[in-house]
Write a protein that holds these residues in place. Structure first.
Motif, PDB file in Angstrom:
ATOM      1  N   LEU A  61       0.827  -1.210   0.000  1.00 13.41           N
ATOM      2  CA  LEU A  61       0.000   0.000   0.000  1.00 13.41           C
ATOM      3  C   LEU A  61       0.864   1.263   0.000  1.00 13.41           C
ATOM      4  O   LEU A  61       0.521   2.252  -0.662  1.00 13.41           O
ATOM      5  CB  LEU A  61      -0.952  -0.009   1.196  1.00 13.41           C
ATOM      6  CG  LEU A  61      -2.041  -1.087   1.140  1.00 13.41           C
ATOM      7  CD1 LEU A  61      -2.790  -1.150   2.467  1.00 13.41           C
ATOM      8  CD2 LEU A  61      -2.997  -0.847  -0.017  1.00 13.41           C
ATOM      9  N   THR A  62       1.984   1.223   0.697  1.00  9.43           N
ATOM     10  CA  THR A  62       2.890   2.364   0.706  1.00  9.43           C
ATOM     11  C   THR A  62       3.456   2.606  -0.689  1.00  9.43           C
ATOM     12  O   THR A  62       3.583   3.768  -1.125  1.00  9.43           O
ATOM     13  CB  THR A  62       4.020   2.142   1.725  1.00  9.43           C
ATOM     14  OG1 THR A  62       3.437   2.030   3.026  1.00  9.43           O
ATOM     15  CG2 THR A  62       5.022   3.275   1.722  1.00  9.43           C
ATOM     16  N   ALA A  63       3.782   1.556  -1.416  1.00  8.07           N
ATOM     17  CA  ALA A  63       4.293   1.708  -2.780  1.00  8.07           C
ATOM     18  C   ALA A  63       3.281   2.422  -3.659  1.00  8.07           C
ATOM     19  O   ALA A  63       3.632   3.311  -4.441  1.00  8.07           O
ATOM     20  CB  ALA A  63       4.652   0.338  -3.360  1.00  8.07           C
ATOM     21  N   VAL A  64       2.016   2.063  -3.523  1.00  5.73           N
ATOM     22  CA  VAL A  64       0.973   2.729  -4.317  1.00  5.73           C
ATOM     23  C   VAL A  64       0.859   4.202  -3.906  1.00  5.73           C
ATOM     24  O   VAL A  64       0.711   5.083  -4.754  1.00  5.73           O
ATOM     25  CB  VAL A  64      -0.377   1.997  -4.187  1.00  5.73           C
ATOM     26  CG1 VAL A  64      -1.471   2.728  -4.949  1.00  5.73           C
ATOM     27  CG2 VAL A  64      -0.256   0.563  -4.683  1.00  5.73           C
ATOM     28  N   CYS A  65       0.960   4.474  -2.607  1.00  8.02           N
ATOM     29  CA  CYS A  65       0.952   5.873  -2.151  1.00  8.02           C
ATOM     30  C   CYS A  65       2.090   6.650  -2.803  1.00  8.02           C
ATOM     31  O   CYS A  65       1.893   7.769  -3.285  1.00  8.02           O
ATOM     32  CB  CYS A  65       1.098   5.944  -0.624  1.00  8.02           C
ATOM     33  SG  CYS A  65      -0.390   5.555   0.297  1.00  8.02           S
ATOM     34  N   TYR A  66       3.277   6.066  -2.821  1.00  9.16           N
ATOM     35  CA  TYR A  66       4.426   6.732  -3.425  1.00  9.16           C
ATOM     36  C   TYR A  66       4.167   7.048  -4.892  1.00  9.16           C
ATOM     37  O   TYR A  66       4.510   8.123  -5.372  1.00  9.16           O
ATOM     38  CB  TYR A  66       5.683   5.869  -3.308  1.00  9.16           C
ATOM     39  CG  TYR A  66       6.319   5.848  -1.944  1.00  9.16           C
ATOM     40  CD1 TYR A  66       5.755   6.482  -0.846  1.00  9.16           C
ATOM     41  CD2 TYR A  66       7.493   5.160  -1.738  1.00  9.16           C
ATOM     42  CE1 TYR A  66       6.353   6.447   0.402  1.00  9.16           C
ATOM     43  CE2 TYR A  66       8.108   5.123  -0.491  1.00  9.16           C
ATOM     44  CZ  TYR A  66       7.528   5.769   0.563  1.00  9.16           C
ATOM     45  OH  TYR A  66       8.125   5.743   1.794  1.00  9.16           O
TER      46      TYR A  66
END
Length: 125
Positions: A61-66
């Motif tokens: 999910l953090t990767a998608v946020c980035y």
């Protein structure tokens, strides 16, 4: 006159090479966490596997946020990350209930008497 939210503005901008690099780094860490979780599960270490699975979800999910230009999102909550991502794409709303259940499971004390599996064995037998 319509207002543009920060999330919508970031979503409209294409990711930069640096953003993609950072997202890929976090994504690969999530993949490594998930591989290790599977290994730990096969080795009969379910607590370790659970923790690593949770870490993998956070990293994904953090990767998608980035990729959407959001670098200051919540760091320890899959549900909060899913809600943040919902601002970029409404389909992430479907993740919120599962993420909340995942967080609730993470909060259980596996060593407490009420979670020792006795109830499940009694109901099954």
């Amino acid at each position: 006159m319509s207002e543009t939210t920060p999330a919508a503005a970031a979503a409209a901008a294409p990711p930069t090479a640096e953003t993609i690099r950072r997202a890929r780094l976090v994504w690969e860490q999530g993949r490594a966490d998930l591989r290790e979780a599977r290994r730990r599960l096969r080795a009969q270490a379910p607590l370790d596997a659970s923790y690593l699975s949770f870490q993998a979800a956070l990293n994904a999910l953090t990767a998608v946020c980035y990729l959407h230009g959001e670098f200051r999102g919540p760091t320890f909550s899959t549900a909060q990350l899913a809600r943040l991502l919902e601002g970029f794409d409404a389909r992430f709303a479907a993740l919120v209930p599962a993420a909340q259940a995942l967080e609730a499971a993470q909060q259980l004390n596996p060593y407490a008497a009420e979670h020792d599996g006795a109830e499940e064995r009694r109901q099954a037998g």
